[in-house]
Scaffold this active site. Sequence first.
Site, PDB file in Angstrom:
ATOM      1  N   ARG A 134       0.859  -0.813   0.449  1.00  0.00           N
ATOM      2  CA  ARG A 134       0.180  -0.238  -0.086  1.00  0.00           C
ATOM      3  C   ARG A 134       0.815   1.149   0.116  1.00  0.00           C
ATOM      4  NH1 ARG A 134      -3.191  -0.784   5.559  1.00  0.00           N
ATOM      5  NH2 ARG A 134      -3.909   1.618   4.723  1.00  0.00           N
ATOM      6  N   SER A 156       0.465   4.163   1.581  1.00  0.00           N
ATOM      7  CA  SER A 156       0.991   4.659   2.957  1.00  0.00           C
ATOM      8  C   SER A 156       2.204   4.640   3.512  1.00  0.00           C
ATOM      9  CB  SER A 156      -0.256   4.138   4.259  1.00  0.00           C
ATOM     10  OG  SER A 156       0.477   2.334   5.004  1.00  0.00           O
ATOM     11  N   LYS A 184      -2.929  -8.055  11.966  1.00  0.00           N
ATOM     12  CA  LYS A 184      -4.142  -7.856  12.176  1.00  0.00           C
ATOM     13  C   LYS A 184      -5.383  -7.560  11.306  1.00  0.00           C
ATOM     14  CE  LYS A 184      -3.916  -3.196  14.599  1.00  0.00           C
ATOM     15  NZ  LYS A 184      -4.818  -2.814  15.997  1.00  0.00           N
ATOM     16  N   ASP A 185      -4.418  -6.965   9.834  1.00  0.00           N
ATOM     17  CA  ASP A 185      -5.360  -6.406   8.724  1.00  0.00           C
ATOM     18  C   ASP A 185      -5.790  -7.751   7.844  1.00  0.00           C
ATOM     19  OD1 ASP A 185      -5.758  -3.537  10.079  1.00  0.00           O
ATOM     20  OD2 ASP A 185      -3.615  -3.307   8.563  1.00  0.00           O
ATOM     21  N   SER A 231     -11.684   2.076  17.350  1.00  0.00           N
ATOM     22  CA  SER A 231     -11.752   0.445  17.571  1.00  0.00           C
ATOM     23  C   SER A 231     -12.652   0.154  18.435  1.00  0.00           C
ATOM     24  CB  SER A 231      -9.795   0.175  17.870  1.00  0.00           C
ATOM     25  OG  SER A 231     -10.226  -1.547  18.528  1.00  0.00           O
ATOM     26  N   LEU A 232     -13.212  -0.782  17.517  1.00  0.00           N
ATOM     27  CA  LEU A 232     -14.849  -0.953  19.223  1.00  0.00           C
ATOM     28  C   LEU A 232     -13.607  -2.237  20.058  1.00  0.00           C
ATOM     29  CD1 LEU A 232     -17.208  -2.604  16.093  1.00  0.00           C
ATOM     30  CD2 LEU A 232     -17.005  -0.248  17.098  1.00  0.00           C
ATOM     31  N   ARG A 233     -13.066  -2.468  20.207  1.00  0.00           N
ATOM     32  CA  ARG A 233     -11.906  -3.192  20.696  1.00  0.00           C
ATOM     33  C   ARG A 233     -11.560  -1.876  22.020  1.00  0.00           C
ATOM     34  NH1 ARG A 233      -6.837  -3.929  21.504  1.00  0.00           N
ATOM     35  NH2 ARG A 233      -6.577  -2.900  19.240  1.00  0.00           N
ATOM     36  N   ARG A 234     -10.937  -1.637  21.777  1.00  0.00           N
ATOM     37  CA  ARG A 234     -10.098  -0.765  22.164  1.00  0.00           C
ATOM     38  C   ARG A 234     -11.301  -0.015  23.574  1.00  0.00           C
ATOM     39  NH1 ARG A 234      -6.224   1.379  17.436  1.00  0.00           N
ATOM     40  NH2 ARG A 234      -4.320   0.323  17.828  1.00  0.00           N
ATOM     41  N   ARG A 257     -10.158   8.582  11.773  1.00  0.00           N
ATOM     42  CA  ARG A 257      -9.932   8.019  11.113  1.00  0.00           C
ATOM     43  C   ARG A 257      -8.967   8.675  10.064  1.00  0.00           C
ATOM     44  NH1 ARG A 257      -8.997   3.547   8.958  1.00  0.00           N
ATOM     45  NH2 ARG A 257     -10.061   4.103   6.586  1.00  0.00           N
ATOM     46  N   THR A 273      -2.033  11.328   9.526  1.00  0.00           N
ATOM     47  CA  THR A 273      -3.220  12.097  10.086  1.00  0.00           C
ATOM     48  C   THR A 273      -3.592  11.876  11.194  1.00  0.00           C
ATOM     49  OG1 THR A 273      -4.064  11.522   7.600  1.00  0.00           O
ATOM     50  CG2 THR A 273      -5.448  12.638   8.399  1.00  0.00           C
ATOM     51  N   ARG A 274      -3.757  11.012  12.078  1.00  0.00           N
ATOM     52  CA  ARG A 274      -4.297  10.803  13.280  1.00  0.00           C
ATOM     53  C   ARG A 274      -3.350  12.399  14.214  1.00  0.00           C
ATOM     54  NH1 ARG A 274      -7.079   5.449  14.241  1.00  0.00           N
ATOM     55  NH2 ARG A 274      -7.621   4.496  12.581  1.00  0.00           N
ATOM     56  N   CYS A 298     -12.417  -8.582  11.659  1.00  0.00           N
ATOM     57  CA  CYS A 298     -10.926  -7.133  12.428  1.00  0.00           C
ATOM     58  C   CYS A 298     -11.859  -5.866  12.758  1.00  0.00           C
ATOM     59  CB  CYS A 298     -10.017  -6.892  11.149  1.00  0.00           C
ATOM     60  SG  CYS A 298     -11.571  -5.946   9.662  1.00  0.00           S
TER      61      CYS A 298
HETATM   62  C1  DPM Z   1      -7.078  -3.516  12.959  1.00  0.00           C
HETATM   63  C2  DPM Z   1      -7.776  -2.460  14.207  1.00  0.00           C
HETATM   64  C3  DPM Z   1      -7.058  -1.142  13.783  1.00  0.00           C
HETATM   65  C4  DPM Z   1      -6.025  -1.452  12.308  1.00  0.00           C
HETATM   66  C5  DPM Z   1      -8.816  -2.801  15.356  1.00  0.00           C
HETATM   67  C6  DPM Z   1      -8.151  -3.269  16.351  1.00  0.00           C
HETATM   68  C7  DPM Z   1      -6.852  -0.254  14.909  1.00  0.00           C
HETATM   69  C8  DPM Z   1      -8.357   1.005  13.843  1.00  0.00           C
HETATM   70  C9  DPM Z   1      -8.296   2.365  15.123  1.00  0.00           C
HETATM   71  C10 DPM Z   1      -8.153  -4.682  12.512  1.00  0.00           C
HETATM   72  N1  DPM Z   1      -6.841  -2.029  12.227  1.00  0.00           N
HETATM   73  O1  DPM Z   1      -7.088  -3.209  16.570  1.00  0.00           O
HETATM   74  O2  DPM Z   1      -9.280  -3.102  17.063  1.00  0.00           O
HETATM   75  O3  DPM Z   1      -7.161   2.873  15.202  1.00  0.00           O
HETATM   76  O4  DPM Z   1      -9.301   2.932  14.418  1.00  0.00           O
HETATM   77  C11 DPM Z   1      -3.467  -0.675  11.583  1.00  0.00           C
HETATM   78  C12 DPM Z   1      -3.015  -0.398  12.809  1.00  0.00           C
HETATM   79  C13 DPM Z   1      -1.532  -1.371  11.960  1.00  0.00           C
HETATM   80  C14 DPM Z   1      -2.402  -2.382  11.172  1.00  0.00           C
HETATM   81  C15 DPM Z   1      -2.821   0.860  13.368  1.00  0.00           C
HETATM   82  C16 DPM Z   1      -3.426   0.675  14.855  1.00  0.00           C
HETATM   83  C17 DPM Z   1       0.101  -1.169  13.255  1.00  0.00           C
HETATM   84  C18 DPM Z   1      -0.231  -2.287  14.411  1.00  0.00           C
HETATM   85  C19 DPM Z   1       0.482  -3.860  13.769  1.00  0.00           C
HETATM   86  C20 DPM Z   1      -5.468  -0.444  11.391  1.00  0.00           C
HETATM   87  N2  DPM Z   1      -3.287  -2.008  10.906  1.00  0.00           N
HETATM   88  O5  DPM Z   1      -3.646  -0.270  15.526  1.00  0.00           O
HETATM   89  O6  DPM Z   1      -2.651   1.490  15.107  1.00  0.00           O
HETATM   90  O7  DPM Z   1       0.841  -4.358  13.131  1.00  0.00           O
HETATM   91  O8  DPM Z   1       0.017  -4.551  14.199  1.00  0.00           O
END
Ligand code: DPM
Length: 358
Positions: free
Chosen positions: A23, A25, A95-96, A144-147, A164, A169-170, A258
């Site tokens: 990607r 980014s 995790k994605d 993140s719903l989990r967080r 987002r 950006t964040r 996810c």
């Molecule tokens: C997924 C989530 C998020 C990412 C959901 C979660 C965070 C979304 C958000 C599945 N993918 O964690 O509960 O914060 O709005 C993502 C990040 C990374 C991979 C960024 C992050 C980097 C860390 C890694 C987005 N995907 O979570 O801060 O490689 O594990």
Amino acid sequence: MAEEANASNGDGKISRLIRIGTRKSQLARIQTDSVAEKLKELYPDILLEIVAMSTTGDKILDTALSKIGEKSLFTKELETALEKNMVDLVVHSLKDLPTTLPPGFTVAAVLKRENPHDAVVLHPKNVGKTLAMLPEKSVIGTSSLRRTAQLKRRFPHLEFKDIRGNLNTRLKKLDEKEDFAAIILAAAGLRRMGWENRITQILEPEDCMYAVGQGALAVEVRAKDTDILEMLSVLNDTDTVLRCLAERAFLRHLEGGCSVPVAVHTEVKDSQLYLTGAVYSLDGSDLLKNTMQTSIATSDKCQQEVDEQVQRVGITAIKICSGAQDNAERLGMELANLLLSKGAKEILTVARQLNDAR
Ligand code: DPM
């Protein structure tokens, strides 16, 4: 090997050209470059080319991830490129990646996991504070719903709002406006971007457990490319692979994607793999959580089995003891079954419905 996949590297030696899709980014580029560097060290004769692409996920930056729904948002375009032989490898944050990959694809390597925990990044005006110390009704940014579920439960005095966009950006939204007192991000992503110095607090499992696969990089390939599978197998970190197999089996068996409030914590100690998994209602008021363990001891028998090519929750980790992999996968399934028997399905169904109605 196909003729066009070979290239001369100038000194008369023929070496294979490997194209890596990524990607666009900054985080994705950094992650891809780090894998490319490791490959270059291990295989000095290969030629690597990095091909950057925008994905749907990158184009709809203003919608919360949990609202978009489609799981393969960041991976679809890259998989199409893999399928069409435009690239040979794709580097992802594990995790994605969905726990079931489309037919024909597999993860050939999961690299040593970095710090898998979530981290707090404070608005500069709050520096010196922890989440517990922030004033009543302080707004925390995360989509993140989990967080959100875990932190609402732990810190009821705080409020949570979606944020987002990519990491750049964040951080900008945090620093340049007054909308958020803090944001929550994965420590691993912040470290890779060189922003470790912005981390003011690492969240312990009591506060917030991490997402399945968080902090680990995965390399996706065409499942039929056995020479590439073989080549990438050296990148696998055994403990990371076993932990992530258990975590992904847990998530798959819960039928979580996810974007559900599911969290995990894993540890390897004395040849035992420990998996803690939990599901939450959206506001964190309801939760089911348990820990189970299994042996991941490797025996002589392993040595005879090492070259098998079995996919487990999308991962083909040749050269890692299949008995240990089976146990790790089973551990995840059994923990999911335990939580399902206590009502996990109902909690997740309600969470999904409420999230869809938001
Ligand atoms: C997924 C989530 C998020 C990412 C959901 C979660 C965070 C979304 C958000 C599945 N993918 O964690 O509960 O914060 O709005 C993502 C990040 C990374 C991979 C960024 C992050 C980097 C860390 C890694 C987005 N995907 O979570 O801060 O490689 O594990």
